[in-house]
Design an enzyme around this catalytic site. Structure first.
Site, short mmCIF file in Angstrom:
data_model
loop_
_atom_site.label_atom_id
_atom_site.label_comp_id
_atom_site.label_asym_id
_atom_site.label_seq_id
_atom_site.Cartn_x
_atom_site.Cartn_y
_atom_site.Cartn_z
N GLY A 100 18.81 -10.64 -43.22
CA GLY A 100 17.81 -11.52 -43.82
C GLY A 100 17.22 -12.49 -42.82
O GLY A 100 16.09 -12.94 -42.98
N GLU A 123 22.53 -4.45 -42.12
CA GLU A 123 22.87 -4.22 -43.53
C GLU A 123 23.59 -2.89 -43.72
O GLU A 123 24.49 -2.78 -44.56
CB GLU A 123 21.61 -4.24 -44.40
N1 T1G Z 1 27.41 -14.33 -44.93
C1 T1G Z 1 28.44 -15.19 -45.15
N2 T1G Z 1 29.31 -15.60 -44.19
C2 T1G Z 1 29.11 -15.10 -42.95
C3 T1G Z 1 28.06 -14.21 -42.65
C4 T1G Z 1 27.19 -13.82 -43.71
N3 T1G Z 1 26.15 -13.01 -43.50
N4 T1G Z 1 28.14 -13.89 -41.33
C5 T1G Z 1 29.19 -14.57 -40.84
N5 T1G Z 1 29.78 -15.30 -41.80
C6 T1G Z 1 30.93 -16.19 -41.65
C7 T1G Z 1 32.20 -15.42 -41.35
O1 T1G Z 1 32.78 -14.96 -42.55
C8 T1G Z 1 33.03 -16.48 -40.66
O2 T1G Z 1 33.50 -17.35 -41.67
C9 T1G Z 1 31.98 -17.26 -39.86
O3 T1G Z 1 30.73 -16.99 -40.49
C10 T1G Z 1 31.91 -16.84 -38.40
O4 T1G Z 1 31.71 -15.42 -38.39
C11 T1G Z 1 18.78 -9.59 -47.46
C12 T1G Z 1 21.13 -8.35 -47.67
C13 T1G Z 1 26.80 -13.59 -37.06
C14 T1G Z 1 27.48 -12.00 -35.25
O5 T1G Z 1 25.76 -8.55 -41.56
O6 T1G Z 1 27.78 -10.14 -37.67
O7 T1G Z 1 21.15 -10.12 -44.75
O8 T1G Z 1 35.96 -17.03 -41.21
O9 T1G Z 1 33.84 -14.89 -37.20
O10 T1G Z 1 32.26 -13.50 -34.19
O11 T1G Z 1 18.44 -7.69 -46.11
O12 T1G Z 1 29.43 -13.17 -38.19
O13 T1G Z 1 34.71 -19.00 -40.26
O14 T1G Z 1 35.13 -18.83 -42.74
O15 T1G Z 1 31.98 -13.17 -37.44
O16 T1G Z 1 30.62 -15.43 -33.76
C15 T1G Z 1 23.42 -9.23 -42.79
C16 T1G Z 1 27.30 -10.58 -40.36
C17 T1G Z 1 23.90 -9.67 -44.12
C18 T1G Z 1 25.81 -10.44 -40.15
C19 T1G Z 1 28.80 -14.08 -35.69
N6 T1G Z 1 24.06 -9.97 -41.75
N7 T1G Z 1 27.88 -11.53 -39.46
O17 T1G Z 1 29.97 -13.49 -35.18
O18 T1G Z 1 31.67 -15.19 -35.96
S1 T1G Z 1 23.18 -8.75 -45.43
C20 T1G Z 1 25.22 -9.57 -41.22
C21 T1G Z 1 28.12 -11.20 -38.15
C22 T1G Z 1 21.55 -9.22 -45.42
C23 T1G Z 1 19.23 -8.87 -46.21
C24 T1G Z 1 20.67 -8.41 -46.29
C25 T1G Z 1 28.85 -12.22 -37.33
C26 T1G Z 1 27.94 -12.96 -36.35
P1 T1G Z 1 34.93 -18.10 -41.47
P2 T1G Z 1 32.39 -14.56 -37.23
P3 T1G Z 1 31.18 -14.40 -34.67
#
Ligand code: T1G
Length: 642
Positions: A100, A123
């Site tokens: 997003g 995603e």
């Molecule tokens: N939503 C909620 N929490 C998230 C999050 C997310 N998208 N991404 C990370 N966190 C939290 C994670 O749980 C952890 O929490 C903290 O942030 C640090 O993450 C509409 C539907 C960004 C590369 O798939 O790839 O958008 O343990 O340990 O190693 O089309 O997080 O500290 O409580 O991983 O530095 C698409 C997923 C969503 C990205 C950072 N986005 N995140 O990595 O830290 S779907 C993703 C990552 C979407 C749209 C669709 C990685 C990071 P806590 P981390 P990191």
């Protein structure tokens, strides 16, 4: 405030501040909607810069909200409002603009990024497709060949690649915010992405090859092929229809079992090191010693170098030390070629090799990766005890030996821990952190922080024969052996587990690893009287016949020109060992019996306190043993009844 607006002359700077990764929670969506209204009604605002506080631009929708009822405004509406604005919006991207986050940036009229920023649509890794215009706007900015790789592969691209492809308008020189303000000042009108023509396929064959490669790699994960189909439809449909189709597909996938499984694993992987002992102050780590320059030791040394540590590699003589160092240099070279290592020269400069332990006198941590034999490891630990600082941490990479027994060699056993890497150590994500009884809290905390520094998924394990993963896999092997005695053949068992989603079957895995290693372990455990009930003569008979797997041209299968074929010799041994009637066993029988065996062993591990939770078991099996990720792991999928 999650979204703030500040004036810089005629430019408005809208800043999202929603730690830790600026996920697009409801407050962010509402804040952006309000900011559009505010800036549209202010005649003296000529342009808007959209920026994020903290370490990254928006990293995606808030995955935590996916299992809750949706709350308006939804993200597509927010993006549509930004895109419809008369005042030009400029996205200032740093860190990782994902999902997003990238969709919001593409809804803006222009995009400028920090040169080190990365952007992508992951995603598909959550069992989804983009749900806010990603498959419709991206192909209007970049070629379909790149768009399909991003949407169906889920991997981010660098800012440089994004700029060259047309996803970015500029890279910031110096401060991103200043560069964005200057860029915004030069914008006279909005350029709406949906109003741009689809770029199209620049190389249709490349597009098709990317799509088919990604479909093949996806195995049983549905979102990949759905993402390809959604993107392809978006190339030809009117944008409004394409947006509606994409949104419907996203919502349907979001409720799917696979998406639930992938969300489970996403959060489970981030919870494995949440442990009171990790609240202790970790010890400083800059210089790591690795004893043993074989495949494992060289892999561990390479990984530590790639992540910025200084490494001293110890081997028994000059020739072995040079061979080990050469393995490391080759690995670093390969990683640099694949763009995974930017500071190649620096990594090489941080590598030392030596043949005596006094080279480890200043090491903060030493990891032994020598031959899997208790007496060898005890000798190494005793020598390290004398050669290293009393506060240096000593880690064993053993994959199943008793870490308490190894620790007992030390004057101060509290500095010993197990770090079980998986080969190839610089590629496999899983690290089992094995905790002996007397390990100090700050040693545990240091191991947890090292796991994160190495980009690993660290999971704590108690001390037992095989820790978590190998214990569960031995129950898989034992049940597979029982299935042979009951009427199945290796190829049937392997085919069933591959259909379930494993990359390969248990008998194919054994032929690849070599049957002799497990044979030696069985003989050791039989001598210790620890093998009652799990003792299949079939494997022994194959080893006694010198059938150790691929490396000897035959194991569970015969290998002709490298291709596995069912073996008459093996079928004969199985028939003899069965000694009676064979049952008819269906694929479902095979899969369910093996899953039950895995889960029973997992429950025992939790019961014994070796594994902390069912979630940890799922993380280990998905990241270390090929259990299909989209199921959520053996324990999550059991709760869901599959
Ligand atoms: N939503 C909620 N929490 C998230 C999050 C997310 N998208 N991404 C990370 N966190 C939290 C994670 O749980 C952890 O929490 C903290 O942030 C640090 O993450 C509409 C539907 C960004 C590369 O798939 O790839 O958008 O343990 O340990 O190693 O089309 O997080 O500290 O409580 O991983 O530095 C698409 C997923 C969503 C990205 C950072 N986005 N995140 O990595 O830290 S779907 C993703 C990552 C979407 C749209 C669709 C990685 C990071 P806590 P981390 P990191």
């Amino acid at each position: 405030m999650t979204v703030t607006l500040q004036r810089h002359g005629a430019i408005a700077v809208v800043t999202i501040d929603n730690p830790p990764v600026n996920a697009v929670a409801h407050a962010v969506r509402q804040g952006l909607m309000d900011a559009v209204a505010q800036t549209e009604n202010a005649a003296d605002i000529r342009a808007v810069v959209l920026a994020c506080a903290g370490r990254t631009f928006v990293a995606g929708a808030d995955v935590k909200e996916f299992d809750m009822p949706p709350v308006d405004p939804n993200l597509p509406d927010v993006i549509a409002a930004i895109e419809a604005a008369e005042t030009p919006w400029v996205a200032a991207v740093h860190g990782t603009a994902l999902g997003g986050g990238l969709e919001i940036a593409m809804g803006c009229h222009y995009r400028i990024a920090d040169p080190k920023a990365r952007m992508g649509l992951p995603e598909v890794t959550l069992g989804l497709v983009p749900g806010a215009g990603g498959t419709v706007r991206l192909p209007r900015l970049v070629s379909a060949d790149l768009a399909v790789a991003m949407v169906a592969g889920g991997k981010p691209i660098s800012a440089q690649v994004a700029l060259e492809a047309g996803l970015l308008d500029a890279l910031a020189e110096g401060d991103l915010r200043d560069a964005a303000l200057a860029f915004a000042a030069s914008c006279s009108a909005p350029r709406r992405t949906l109003g741009l023509p689809v770029v199209g396929k620049t190389d249709p064959e490349a597009f098709d090859k990317t799509a088919s490669d990604l479909r093949r790699k996806a195995r049983g994960q549905r979102s990949v092929s759905v993402a390809i189909e959604t993107l392809e439809r978006g190339l030809t449909l009117p944008s409004a229809d394409a947006l509606a189709e994409e949104r419907a597909t996203f919502l349907s996938l979001k409720a799917s079992d696979q998406a639930r499984g992938l969300r489970h694993i996403f959060f489970a992987e981030r919870a494995t090191l949440a442990d009171p002992r990790c609240k202790a102050e970790p010890r400083a780590l800059t210089h790591i010693g690795v004893v043993g320059g074989g495949t494992m030791g060289a892999g561990i040394a390479s990984l530590c170098l790639m992540r910025g540590f200084a490494v001293t590699l110890i081997e028994r003589d000059d020739a072995s030390a040079e061979a080990g160092a050469e393995r490391v240099r080759t690995t670093l070279q390969g990683s640099a070629k694949r763009g995974l290592l930017h500071d190649h020269a620096g990594a090489l400069a941080r590598l030392q090799s030596a043949t005596t332990y006094d080279a480890l006198a200043e090491a903060d941590l030493v990891i032994e990766a020598v031959f899997e034999d208790m007496s060898v490891k005890k000798n190494v630990f005793a020598a390290l005890d004398a050669a290293t600082r009393p506060d240096a941490i000593l880690a064993t990479n053993t994959s199943y030996l008793d870490v308490n027994e190894i620790a007992a060699c030390l004057k101060d056993p509290s500095r010993a821990i197990g770090l079980h890497f998986f080969s190839p150590a610089h590629i496999m994500k899983l690290l089992e952190i094995v905790l002996p009884d007397r390990v100090a809290d700050d040693v545990v905390a240091t191991a947890a922080r090292l796991s994160k520094s190495l980009g690993k998924i660290g999971v704590f394990s108690g001390v037992c024969d095989g820790f978590i993963g190998n214990r569960i896999m031995s129950s898989y092997r034992s049940e597979a052996d029982r299935l042979l005695l009951d009427g199945a053949f290796p190829s049937e068992v392997d085919a069933a587990m591959r259909d379930f989603g494993f990359p390969m079957g248990i008998f194919e895995m054994q032929d690849l690893a070599g049957l002799d290693i497990a044979w030696a372990m069985r003989k050791r455990r039989r001598a210790e009287g620890k093998l009652a009930g799990n003792d299949s003569r079939i494997s022994d008979r194959l080893c006694e016949a010198g059938r150790f797997g691929r490396k000897t041209g035959g194991g569970w299968y015969d290998y002709v020109d490298g291709r596995a074929q069912p073996s008459e010799h093996v079928s004969k041994v199985i028939d003899e060992e069965r000694g009676g009637e064979a049952m008819m066993l269906t694929q479902d029988d095979i899969i369910s019996r093996i899953l039950v065996a895995l889960r029973n062993e997992a429950e025992a591990l939790i019961e014994e306190g070796i594994a902390r939770s069912a979630n940890d078991i799922d993380v280990v099996m998905v990241n270390g043993y090929g259990f299909p990720r989209w199921t959520g792991g053996p324990m999550f999928s059991a709760r869901r009844g599959s």
